[in-house]
Each structure stands twice: as C-alpha cells, then as structure tokens.
Design an enzyme around this catalytic site. Structure first.
Site, PDB file in Angstrom:
ATOM      1  N   ASP A 193      40.664  18.953  30.497  1.00  0.00           N
ATOM      2  CA  ASP A 193      39.519  19.200  29.601  1.00  0.00           C
ATOM      3  C   ASP A 193      38.518  18.047  29.446  1.00  0.00           C
ATOM      4  O   ASP A 193      39.135  16.951  28.818  1.00  0.00           O
ATOM      5  CB  ASP A 193      39.975  19.840  28.296  1.00  0.00           C
ATOM      6  CG  ASP A 193      38.727  19.883  27.055  1.00  0.00           C
ATOM      7  OD1 ASP A 193      37.556  20.167  27.568  1.00  0.00           O
ATOM      8  OD2 ASP A 193      38.967  19.733  25.928  1.00  0.00           O
ATOM      9  N   ASP A 249      39.912  31.666  44.745  1.00  0.00           N
ATOM     10  CA  ASP A 249      40.953  32.778  44.152  1.00  0.00           C
ATOM     11  C   ASP A 249      40.030  34.017  44.375  1.00  0.00           C
ATOM     12  O   ASP A 249      38.907  33.802  43.659  1.00  0.00           O
ATOM     13  CB  ASP A 249      41.573  32.736  42.624  1.00  0.00           C
ATOM     14  CG  ASP A 249      42.803  33.338  42.845  1.00  0.00           C
ATOM     15  OD1 ASP A 249      42.995  34.413  43.424  1.00  0.00           O
ATOM     16  OD2 ASP A 249      43.758  32.757  42.070  1.00  0.00           O
ATOM     17  N   ASP A 291      43.949  37.631  45.505  1.00  0.00           N
ATOM     18  CA  ASP A 291      44.957  38.257  44.468  1.00  0.00           C
ATOM     19  C   ASP A 291      45.158  39.735  44.657  1.00  0.00           C
ATOM     20  O   ASP A 291      44.320  40.527  45.051  1.00  0.00           O
ATOM     21  CB  ASP A 291      44.161  38.147  43.140  1.00  0.00           C
ATOM     22  CG  ASP A 291      44.839  38.638  42.021  1.00  0.00           C
ATOM     23  OD1 ASP A 291      45.977  37.946  41.592  1.00  0.00           O
ATOM     24  OD2 ASP A 291      44.472  39.714  41.235  1.00  0.00           O
ATOM     25  N   GLU A 346      48.014  37.516  48.424  1.00  0.00           N
ATOM     26  CA  GLU A 346      49.334  37.788  47.425  1.00  0.00           C
ATOM     27  C   GLU A 346      49.527  39.273  47.820  1.00  0.00           C
ATOM     28  O   GLU A 346      48.776  40.209  47.468  1.00  0.00           O
ATOM     29  CB  GLU A 346      48.763  37.768  45.809  1.00  0.00           C
ATOM     30  CG  GLU A 346      49.806  38.119  45.003  1.00  0.00           C
ATOM     31  CD  GLU A 346      49.307  37.865  43.592  1.00  0.00           C
ATOM     32  OE1 GLU A 346      50.155  37.726  42.680  1.00  0.00           O
ATOM     33  OE2 GLU A 346      48.262  38.418  43.315  1.00  0.00           O
ATOM     34  N   HIS A 364      51.059  30.369  38.854  1.00  0.00           N
ATOM     35  CA  HIS A 364      50.691  30.406  37.451  1.00  0.00           C
ATOM     36  C   HIS A 364      51.318  31.784  36.836  1.00  0.00           C
ATOM     37  O   HIS A 364      51.154  32.128  35.571  1.00  0.00           O
ATOM     38  CB  HIS A 364      49.250  30.748  37.571  1.00  0.00           C
ATOM     39  CG  HIS A 364      48.758  31.877  38.384  1.00  0.00           C
ATOM     40  ND1 HIS A 364      48.887  31.856  39.607  1.00  0.00           N
ATOM     41  CD2 HIS A 364      48.318  32.974  37.955  1.00  0.00           C
ATOM     42  CE1 HIS A 364      48.383  33.073  40.142  1.00  0.00           C
ATOM     43  NE2 HIS A 364      48.045  33.716  39.116  1.00  0.00           N
ATOM     44  N   ASP A 365      52.038  32.537  37.705  1.00  0.00           N
ATOM     45  CA  ASP A 365      52.782  33.810  37.330  1.00  0.00           C
ATOM     46  C   ASP A 365      54.278  33.491  37.189  1.00  0.00           C
ATOM     47  O   ASP A 365      54.813  34.607  36.864  1.00  0.00           O
ATOM     48  CB  ASP A 365      52.642  34.935  38.228  1.00  0.00           C
ATOM     49  CG  ASP A 365      50.987  35.423  37.921  1.00  0.00           C
ATOM     50  OD1 ASP A 365      50.397  35.659  37.056  1.00  0.00           O
ATOM     51  OD2 ASP A 365      50.500  36.055  39.075  1.00  0.00           O
TER      52      ASP A 365
END
Length: 552
Positions: free
Chosen positions: A21, A98, A199, A254, A327-328
């Site tokens: 950040d 993505d 995705d 994916e 991330h999953d």
C-alpha cells in the site's frame, strides 16, 4: 523441442489488495507494486500475473467487474497502470492480466441495462429464465452457497449466477457478448499487456436446457452442465483466431473440474486455444461430508499419483502449469510442508525444489518465496472471504457443524490464508501499510519478512533465487523428459529429468524424520540442496536434493 519464452519463464502472482500500500489507506495498490519491482527483479521472475485491478464493487475481491476498461479507484488510475507496464518492461518483466469473463458485476452497465426490461438490447447478454412452478428455473446451487438463481421482481424472471448473486453469468451463446469480450481483450493487448490468466474459463458454456442437477445437500450439482460445456472449445478457438493469435503472449486458463483429456483440448499444442491450463486435482484431493472443508493432509502417494498423471499424460501433447498455492488456496508450507518454527524454512525450500524441477511453467504466489504461513485466525470476524463466511453460515448455523471444527477447517483451507498482507519488514503492519490494513496481518511477520531474508544467504528467498537461476540456465529443467521414481514410497517424492545426455535426479523428503532413499544416484554431483553436506542416501527431515550427472 519447440522453445517458447513462456515455457522457460517463472510466473509470480500478485494479489494487489494485499501486496503493498503506497498511500496509507490500508489497501495495496499499483504504486505499491511499482515500488517493489526491483525486489521481484532480484528474485529473478519473468512474468507478473496480476489478480484483477479493474473497476469493481468488490463483492468478491475484484472478481466482480463493473468496468473492464478502468482501474479500481482503490488501486490507482490508468496512468498508474501504464507506468507499471513501462517500469516492469524496463526490467524485462512481463505483465499478465486476470481476465474474468464468465460473469460481470451486477453493477456493470451491461447488466444494469439488461435488468431494465425483457426487450432491452442487453437483456440477452445474461442468462434469464422464467420461474418454474413458482420457484427457481432449476435446482442448481451456487459455488458461494445458496441457490444459483436470483429473482428479479420487475420482470418476474431469474438470472443465473453460479457464484455470488452480484456476479451474473454472461451469455456466451450471444455473439454480441463474444464480440464485446474480444474487443476488450484486444484493447488491453494493444496497450502492451503480455497475456491473460483466464478466470473459470471452463465454465463459459452452459448446457442450453439447464437441467436439474443431482442433489448434494440442499441443492443440485451444476458442474456437469457448466464445466466444459458444449461450445467452450468452439468459443476459445474463436477467441484465439480473432485475438490471441495476433499477439506474442501467454495464456493460461483456470479450468475448474478439468480432466486430463479435457486439458489436452484446452492446451494441446495443435489445438489453437490456450497455452496451458490450471488443473486443481492436487489441491482438491480431499473433501467429503463438508465439500472442500477439511483439516487433513493429502497422503504423499496420492499426491505423487496426481502429479505423475499430469506430467506423463501431457508429455508431447500440451504444457503443464505448476503451483502449490494461489489466492484461492492456503499457504503451501502450511498445507504440504511443516510450518512449525523448527521446520518451516527447510520444508518451504523442499516444496520449492520439488515443484520447480518438474516439467511445466512454475507459479510463485506472493510470499511463497518467504515461506509465509496460514493466518491462523481465531475469530470468524477476522475473515473477509465471502466463501468462508457463507460456508460457516451454511455448515454451522444451518447444518449444525461444531463452530470450533469449522474454524479448524477455515484455518487449514480458507482462502484468506493467502490474502493476508505481504510481510515486508518487522515494522508496524509489516511494512505493508501506514494505515489500517483491510484484513488482519499474520502475527508472525516479525519473524518472517522480506527485510530479514534479502541479505541472509540461507533464507527461503535466496533459495528461490537459486531455483529460478538454475531454471534459466539449464534446458533439462524446462524441456527434459519426466519420470517418477519410488511411486509407492509414503515419505519420498522423487523423479528424474533427462535431456540428451543430461540427467537430474530430484529427491524430496516430505516428513520430519530421517528416511533412507534408494533413488540417490551413486557418485552424482549435487546441483542444489536445502541442507549443507547433503548427498547421502539417508535424507534429513524435509531434505531436498537435486543430483546432476552425464549419461551415455
């Protein structure tokens, strides 16, 4: 050998919200990524896969897109993105975006129009159906819990959403939808991006009849009617012809629920669809009464069978993608290694060795190169993931599962384990933000962070640097044949890679015990190992060794 740059590359996945950040609002952003490009250049990676940064209401952390051609305000501006692209390319790092086109956000202008009336020009951009006997058009359950249909009172119809109700599925059978998607993809590629991670791309074509699924719990199973649907390959060939084939890029799909035979269709060298797919068999091996939710490790023999099937099955036909986490998925060392203080570093290095010497393109998820661990949250209120919160409600509140058992499941398998902020240093909030982070940090950031590891020659980070360097230098790692060894051994993951007269033997001990290994070759040179003084047949706990030899 048909050499291509994406076969030889190492990909690093960034989850922007949790990476760095720059402005103190507690949310990672594009300028934060730019500030860490030299860190990634030093690591040696070739490609950044950027999880979604498009405009989004963030119902599903950016995977619900309201504008494909604008940047989420929390992440920055299009000027920031152009700067990222320029700075990454200066460092010979490519950017893969993505691509989320199975569904949009319900706040996307297409859906806002689609919802207005049955004769709106955008109505057929989505999948609308009349009620059946006063209820949903079929019995499908959403992947995120609840029914896969949402009722719209204005038009007395239901729309399909196989994920969140704020993620209506696009109707890919509508040619205009495909044209819109292809135009958008071309717009990004013309801008200079280097490819797409697609995705849930295997779900874009649904069975037209939308029949009821076999009841599993409260709802019917939609998988047989959504995964690898009747026109998915036709639409991907069209995408390739009209967009992908016109650029020198990398594509990875994916592919939920993909089989080996289906993967050959998506990624076959002669298929003109995608370069590779993600299969999830090795991370979805278990599951029983509670679906994906459990807290038990996968037996090593079962894990090896899966890797061997994909390595051998795609040989000469298609290309593998290699990963332990994303991330999953939970953190690799917490799921497949040992995240105790005694063994965390050594088993992190072992897992890296095991993966990076296999045949395929390896993917590193942010923090994996530091040996970051699962979050170990103790309260449901600490979770931000819609899947985790909905599953807790369904299994505990409605299903009667003991709350402490569900919390154990979340600690082991929950997606937020991978989404805690990147651990840069031991200062407040791990150097991720000067503000309040959007999700709690892992409390171990004072011991596990990039600052400590950068100048420690024996750190996980510098071990990953060595793995990447070797991959760039040795064709046998990229293009050599793969042969699994010791298939029935419950403790050792071992295999050979051979190219011409070069041979590598990789042996990895997946246990905390000393284990004798018959696969260790006599008199071979040690190429890399996670221990000093390695090379013996008696492997130390979580020891990984790669032996190199010339064969006749």
């Amino acid at each position: 050998m048909n050499k291509t740059w994406w076969k030889e590359a190492v990909v690093y996945q960034i989850y922007p919200r949790s990476f760095c950040d720059s402005n103190g609002d507690g949310i990672g952003d594009i300028q934060g990524i730019i500030s860490k490009l030299d860190y990634l250049k030093r690591l040696g990676i070739d490609i950044i896969w950027l999880s979604p940064i498009y405009q989004s209401p963030n119902d599903d952390n950016g995977y619900d897109i309201s504008d494909y051609q604008d940047i989420m305000k929390e992440f920055g501006t299009m000027n920031d993105f152009d700067e990222l692209l320029e700075e990454a390319h200066k460092r010979n790092i490519r950017i893969v975006m993505d691509l989320v086109v199975n569904h949009t956000s319900d706040e996307h202008k297409w859906f806002v129009e689609s919802k207005k009336s049955k004769d709106n020009p955008y109505r057929d951009y989505y999948i609308w159906k009349d009620p059946k006997d006063g209820k949903e058009p079929n019995n499908w359950g959403s992947w995120f819990g609840g029914p896969a249909w949402e009722y719209d009172q204005e038009t007395n119809m239901y729309y399909l959403h196989i994920f969140s109700k704020k993620q209506p599925d696009l109707n890919w059978d509508n040619e205009k939808v495909r044209e819109e998607v292809f135009d958008m993809m071309t717009w990004w590629l013309d801008r200079g991006v280097d490819g797409f991670r697609m995705d849930v791309i295997s779900l874009i074509s649904k069975e037209p009849e939308l029949p009821d699924g076999e009841v599993m719990g409260r709802f019917g199973d939609l998988v047989p009617f959504c995964a690898h649907g009747p026109k998915v390959h036709e639409y991907l060939k069209e995408m390739n012809q009209k967009v992908l084939s016109k650029f020198d890029i990398m594509t990875v799909g994916e592919a939920a629920c993909v089989t080996l035979e289906e993967a050959k269709k998506y990624a076959g060298f002669d298929r003109n669809e995608l370069d590779m797919v993600f299969q999830f068999e090795h991370v979805e091996t278990r599951g029983g009464d509670y679906g994906k939710w459990d807290d038990k490790p996968t037996p090593l023999v079962e894990l090896k069978e899966i890797f061997d099937k994909w390595e051998s099955g795609l040989e000469g036909i298609a290309w593998n993608s290699l990963f332990w986490s994303n991330h999953d998925q939970p953190r690799a060392v917490s799921r497949f290694g040992n995240d105790s203080p005694e063994f965390r570093e050594i088993s992190s290095k072992m897992l890296g060795t095991c993966l990076h010497f296999m045949k395929g393109t390896p993917y590193i998820y942010q923090g994996e190169e530091l040996g970051m661990t699962n979050a170990n949250f103790n309260q449901l209120e600490q979770y931000r993931d819609l899947e985790a919160i909905n599953s807790y409600h369904e299994l505990v509140v409605q299903g009667g599962l003991a709350p402490e058992k569900m919390m154990d499941f979340l600690k082991y398998r929950g997606r937020d384990n991978a989404r805690t902020p990147m651990q840069w240093d031991d200062n407040t909030n791990a150097g991720f933000t000067s503000g309040t982070p959007w999700i709690d940090l892992n409390s171990n950031y004072t011991e596990i962070n990039a600052k400590i590891q950068l100048n420690n020659k024996k750190s996980v980070y510098n071990y990953y640097r060595e793995l990447i360097r070797l991959r760039h230098e040795k064709d046998v790692i990229v293009y050599g044949s793969f042969h699994m060894l010791l298939k029935e051994d419950p403790s050792i993951f071992a295999y050979e890679r051979v190219l011409n007269k070069q041979k590598l033997t990789v042996v990895c001990n997946f246990t905390e015990h000393h284990v004798n290994c018959d696969a260790v070759p006599e008199g071979a040179k040690v190429l890399v190992s996670n221990y000093d003084n390695s090379g013996n047949k008696l492997l130390k706990p979580y020891e990984a060794v790669v032996f190199e030899e010339i064969i006749s």
